[in-house]
Motif scaffolding. Structure first.
Motif, PDB file in Angstrom:
ATOM      1  N   LEU A  13      64.605  13.710 -18.443  1.00 48.59           N
ATOM      2  CA  LEU A  13      63.215  14.041 -18.149  1.00 48.59           C
ATOM      3  C   LEU A  13      62.371  12.794 -17.972  1.00 48.59           C
ATOM      4  N   ALA A  14      62.624  11.780 -18.812  1.00 49.27           N
ATOM      5  CA  ALA A  14      61.873  10.516 -18.683  1.00 49.27           C
ATOM      6  C   ALA A  14      62.167   9.827 -17.357  1.00 49.27           C
ATOM      7  N   VAL A  15      63.396   9.817 -16.944  1.00 48.73           N
ATOM      8  CA  VAL A  15      63.759   9.202 -15.659  1.00 48.73           C
ATOM      9  C   VAL A  15      63.119   9.953 -14.516  1.00 48.73           C
ATOM     10  N   ALA A  16      63.139  11.309 -14.576  1.00 46.20           N
ATOM     11  CA  ALA A  16      62.526  12.090 -13.510  1.00 46.20           C
ATOM     12  C   ALA A  16      61.030  11.853 -13.438  1.00 46.20           C
ATOM     13  N   ALA A  17      60.373  11.751 -14.624  1.00 41.05           N
ATOM     14  CA  ALA A  17      58.926  11.481 -14.637  1.00 41.05           C
ATOM     15  C   ALA A  17      58.621  10.101 -14.092  1.00 41.05           C
ATOM     16  N   ALA A  18      59.437   9.125 -14.432  1.00 42.25           N
ATOM     17  CA  ALA A  18      59.203   7.765 -13.937  1.00 42.25           C
ATOM     18  C   ALA A  18      59.379   7.687 -12.430  1.00 42.25           C
ATOM     19  N   LEU A  19      60.399   8.365 -11.915  1.00 40.09           N
ATOM     20  CA  LEU A  19      60.623   8.334 -10.473  1.00 40.09           C
ATOM     21  C   LEU A  19      59.571   9.124  -9.713  1.00 40.09           C
ATOM     22  N   GLY A  20      59.131  10.238 -10.286  1.00 39.15           N
ATOM     23  CA  GLY A  20      58.187  11.080  -9.556  1.00 39.15           C
ATOM     24  C   GLY A  20      56.751  10.656  -9.685  1.00 39.15           C
TER      25      GLY A  20
END
Length: 435
Positions: A13-20
């Protein structure tokens, strides 16, 4: 393993938030005249999510506050139900332990609490059913206590309470509960020696309940108390078929009921009809056959029929000598002696045949005093004076049965009179009178 999966999900979830959201250059402008606020799109989304979560938990808190009175009432209901159940269990244990007064008081306390709970609002159908069953069980405990204390008015009030509770039970269970109430009332009536009332109650049972082992036991007890031995015998057969007795107990029960049914025949036709009502296994019982022969002698039944019963019992006794105790052995010998003058010298059951049987039985059991006396009396009937004299002299010294001893002395007195020995005849006549 579950913790590891949660950690992996959070990292994803953290990676997805950082990318998005990391390269999002959008802006959100909020106007509140005369003010204006410019925030990034990412911050606006996070604030909106936080506000939604806050509103959700606030709504849950408000609902919890509004439901607090209902939950409080529910808690008090469950607490009182738990206390009433504890009282009911204590009452049952005290009743099983014989402390009937205390059990009655506890059952009444539980019943009062359950009556108050029945007026509680918002009860589900399952809760109403459970409360009705608990009330019935408390009433049953009270009824058992009042029956044991011989409080008949109190027991009748319990029965009336059962009738008022019938509509509260589910339709599927109503017949079963009514059958249970009927069986309990029948058992109470038998305990109070009201067998006729018990039979009337048992006739009201449903078709399935009327064939249960408990019902058959109660019917058997009621029939025996009323002296209805034929019905009791049929009920005992059905109970034995259902495995209600052990093999030994079943045989003793059948024998006892068969003896009772034969004992009440006042006419030869009644005796023959009672004998026909017995099955082949019961007719082969030696005590039953002997009882039938003795009763046949009393009511003057057919001579051949009586001798047939005695023949069968004698043959069984010779093959299974220990099946008859001393009393029944002596009764068999006396019955044969009583029936012997009525045989008219028939070729099968006549005196010659019985003389041979008496001799064979005496040779097989030389120490048996009854057989010794029987052999001597048979010799006397066949005019074997010398053998009869010696045998009967020996028998009179060993016999304990007064009837056989009297017959032996009478035979010896008759033999002495035939020899013109007045002193010996007088001595035996005196002994016969005293025995």
């Amino acid at each position: 393993m579950r913790v590891v999966l949660w950690i992996i999900a959070l990292f994803a979830l953290a990676v997805a938030a950082a990318l998005g959201l990391g390269h999002n250059h959008g802006m959100v402008t909020v106007f509140w005249p005369p003010y204006r606020a410019d925030v990034s799109l990412t911050l606006a989304v996070l604030l909106a999510l936080a506000a939604a979560v806050l509103i959700h938990f606030a709504w849950i808190g408000v609902q919890g506050l509004t439901r607090l009175p209902q939950r409080s009432r529910r808690w008090r209901f469950e607490r009182r139900l738990q206390v009433s159940q504890q009282w009911a269990m204590q009452a049952l244990f005290h009743a099983l332990g014989g402390r009937f007064v205390r059990a009655d008081a506890l059952a009444q306390r539980s019943l009062d609490a359950l009556n108050d709970l029945m007026d509680a609002p918002e009860l589900s159908p399952n809760e109403v059913q459970w409360l009705a069953q608990l009330r019935w069980l408390n009433s049953w405990t009270q009824g058992e206590c009042k029956q044991s204390l011989r409080d008949l008015p109190g027991r009748n009030r319990v029965i009336e309470a059962w009738q008022r509770m019938n509509d509260m039970h589910p339709p599927m269970q109503r017949n079963e509960i009514q059958d249970a109430e009927t069986l309990i009332q029948a058992r109470w009536a038998l305990d109070a020696r009201e067998a006729r009332i018990a039979l009337n109650l048992l006739e009201q049972l449903s078709r399935g309940a009327s064939h249960r082992a408990l019902t058959l036991r109660l019917k058997l007890k009621a029939f025996r108390a009323l002296g209805m031995h034929d019905q009791a015998l049929r009920t005992a057969r059905a109970l034995a078929k259902h495995g209600g007795f052990s093999i030994e107990a079943s045989q003793r029960m059948m024998q006892s009921l068969a003896l009772a049914s034969l004992r009440h025949g006042q006419e030869p036709t009644d005796l023959l009809e009672a004998w026909k009502q017995l099955d082949s296994r019961e007719q082969r019982m030696p005590l039953v056959g002997l009882q039938a022969a003795e009763r046949g002698l009393q009511v003057k039944a057919s001579r051949e029929w009586v001798m047939d019963r005695l023949n069968a019992v004698w043959l069984h006794w010779m093959e299974h000598f220990d099946d008859l105790d001393d009393e029944w052995q002596e009764r068999l010998v006396l019955a044969v002696l009583e029936a012997m003058p009525q045989s008219n010298g028939a070729p099968v059951s006549g005196q010659v045949n019985w003389l041979e049987r008496a001799e064979q039985a005496h040779l097989r059991h030389p120490r048996h005093a009854g057989l010794l006396a029987f052999y001597g009396l048979m010799c006397q009937k066949q005019a074997l004076w010398g053998k009869a004299q010696s045998t009967l002299d020996d028998a009179t010294r060993r016999l304990t049965n007064p009837k056989l001893k009297r017959l032996a002395h009478v035979a010896l007195a008759t033999l002495a009179e035939s020899r013109n020995d007045a002193n010996t005849a007088l001595k035996h006549w005196r002994s016969a009178a005293q025995s």
